[in-house]
Design an enzyme around this catalytic site. Structure first.
Site, short mmCIF file in Angstrom:
data_model
loop_
_atom_site.label_atom_id
_atom_site.label_comp_id
_atom_site.label_asym_id
_atom_site.label_seq_id
_atom_site.Cartn_x
_atom_site.Cartn_y
_atom_site.Cartn_z
CB CYS A 1 -1.27 -0.40 1.29
SG CYS A 1 -1.76 1.86 1.65
CB CYS B 1 0.83 0.94 4.42
SG CYS B 1 -1.21 1.24 3.70
#
EC number: 1.8.4.-
Length: 467
Positions: free
Chosen positions: A358, A361
């Site tokens: 991600c 992230c």
């Protein structure tokens, strides 16, 4: 009649019930109440930097590095829109960051025009040292907030498992990380990792070589880092059914709230980052006007405003300067023997961030691991000076402190809501046990309507501890 002593005992019991339990944070000289009070002093100062300052609200990062140290072929990329990162084009990059690119550690201009210096031997994380500007992206941390993205499942679990496995230490003078083969983790196969999220804090069951202070600190930092991220996600959770951003108390309790050690480690990480700011304040007090610390912007007014806001933050932190005694770590010869191993394993965690599927992230993982690594450099390497830190390290430290501050604050509010729910559930359980239908259903309904009343009661009783 009930005696005075009995009344006092009843009152104390009621009062203790109304209060959230105080947590004594081991390896520190403070408690959860102390952390809440420290947080209240800087609550309004941190956003001045992380949200309004061009220097601290933007970040330069190698976000799309192709190599991953965990596996060769990594196609588990998050396709959710929430995982995407909005990067800046050339026009959008703030002037302060354009100017900073002229003062890279490899640049000779750094010695004369700016007091930033760089010593890679003290790093607790891998920093992006490439000279190619094409490998970097500039991002606004405000426009890319850390929150729920939908990134989860086996790939996310594999990332965290690899991070946890970094707490396997080996004292080996010949241990060269560059000679270790690339496998599913950055550790030797015969090393058995500890469980960072164990509910048993009793280290007496471990061998003396494992149950040392420094290894436990390593575990707690990673545990608190994970718990803090989980708290951010629960605080900014996207409810797909209702199509809105909200809070997820049930998920927070399942991930963090039901585990006292995880909550304590959030507080420990706050104390660690706070003490790093204290260390900066101590150094800034010793800086003379002739060699004043600057942020190297093109605009002196911007420099002054940034410096003033940063100075206010670290000096307010300095008011509570005895939170963690850094001299307790690596104090004996046995501990000093594996300090390099400690640093190497923490540095490896920053490389694991390149494997996160991600983008958002990965961004916040890199920022926060760099922030914790910077704090460790300041606290565990006595020779580290403020001028030794790269701009990315200072920005990461402040933003990581902002993230852990939000976690501490969210922990307080989540704990109040959880206590309110538990109280009402206990009252309703007693009603269902005592009364029959339909009386018990009617009474339970009215009890549910008192949720805000109980919540306000718990808030009034506990808020003086956090102001």
């Amino acid at each position: 009649m009930i005696g005075i002593t009995k009344l006092i005992s009843i009152w104390n019991a009621i009062w203790n019930f109304l209060l959230l339990p105080e947590i004594i944070i081991s390896q520190t000289d403070t408690s959860s109440t102390g952390i809440y009070q420290m947080q209240s002093k800087v609550r309004s100062l941190v956003p001045v930097l992380t949200e309004r300052s061009d220097y601290f609200s933007y970040y330069r990062v190698n976000l799309y590095r192709s190599s991953c140290p965990l596996w060769e072929n990594d196609n588990a990329m998050c396709s959710n829109q929430g995982c995407a990162v909005k990067s800046l084009n050339e026009i959008e990059i703030p002037k302060v960051w354009k100017k900073l690119s002229d003062f890279e550690p490899h640049s000779k201009k750094n010695d004369t025009k700016c007091n930033w210096k760089y010593n890679p031997d003290l790093d607790y994380c891998y920093l992006d040292n490439s000279t190619s500007p094409d490998e970097y992206v500039y991002v606004s941390l405000v426009q890319n907030p850390e929150r729920f993205t939908g990134y989860a499942g086996d790939h996310s679990a594999a990332i965290w498992r690899s991070i946890y496995e970094q707490n396997c230490f080996v004292v080996d003078d010949d241990d060269n990380p560059s000679e270790q083969p690339k496998s599913n983790a950055l550790f030797r196969p015969n090393q058995i990792p500890l469980n960072l999220f164990t509910e048993n804090h009793d280290d007496t069951s471990l061998s003396p070589s494992v149950a040392c202070l420094e290894k436990r600190m390593f575990n707690r930092i990673i545990s608190g880092f994970h718990a803090s991220i989980s708290t951010h996600v629960c605080q900014n959770y996207y409810d797909v059914e209702e199509q809105r951003w909200t809070q997820n108390l049930d998920w927070w309790r399942a991930k963090v709230g039901s585990f006292p050690d995880r909550i304590e480690n959030i507080f420990f990480n706050y104390a660690l980052l706070h003490q790093a700011l204290v260390q900066i304040a101590t150094q800034m007090k010793n800086i003379t006007s002739d060699s004043s610390f600057t942020f190297c912007p093109t605009d002196k007014d911007v420099d002054w405003r940034t410096h003033t806001a940063f100075e206010q933050l670290v000096y307010h932190a300095y008011q509570d300067r005895h939170v963690i005694n850094r001299e307790q770590f690596f104090a004996d010869e046995e501990a000093k023997r594996f300090k390099d191993s400690f640093r190497k394993h923490f540095r490896d965690i920053s490389r694991i961030m390149d494997c996160v599927g991600c983008d958002k992230c990965r961004l916040w993982g890199k920022v926060q691991i760099t922030g914790y690594g910077t704090a460790l450099k300041l606290l565990l390497e006595p020779e580290t000076q403020l001028s030794d830190l790269r701009p990315e390290e200072v920005v990461a430290l402040v933003n990581t402190f902002d993230r852990i501050s939000h976690s501490v604050e969210a922990t307080f509010w989540f704990s109040l809501k959880a206590k309110t729910n538990d109280t009402l559930d206990a009252i309703k359980a007693l009603i269902y046990k005592t009364y029959r239908s339909p009386s018990k259903e009617i009474l339970a309904f009215f009890i549910d309507q008192t949720w805000y009343l109980f919540y306000a009661l718990f808030f009034i009783c506990n808020v003086p501890r956090v102001i």
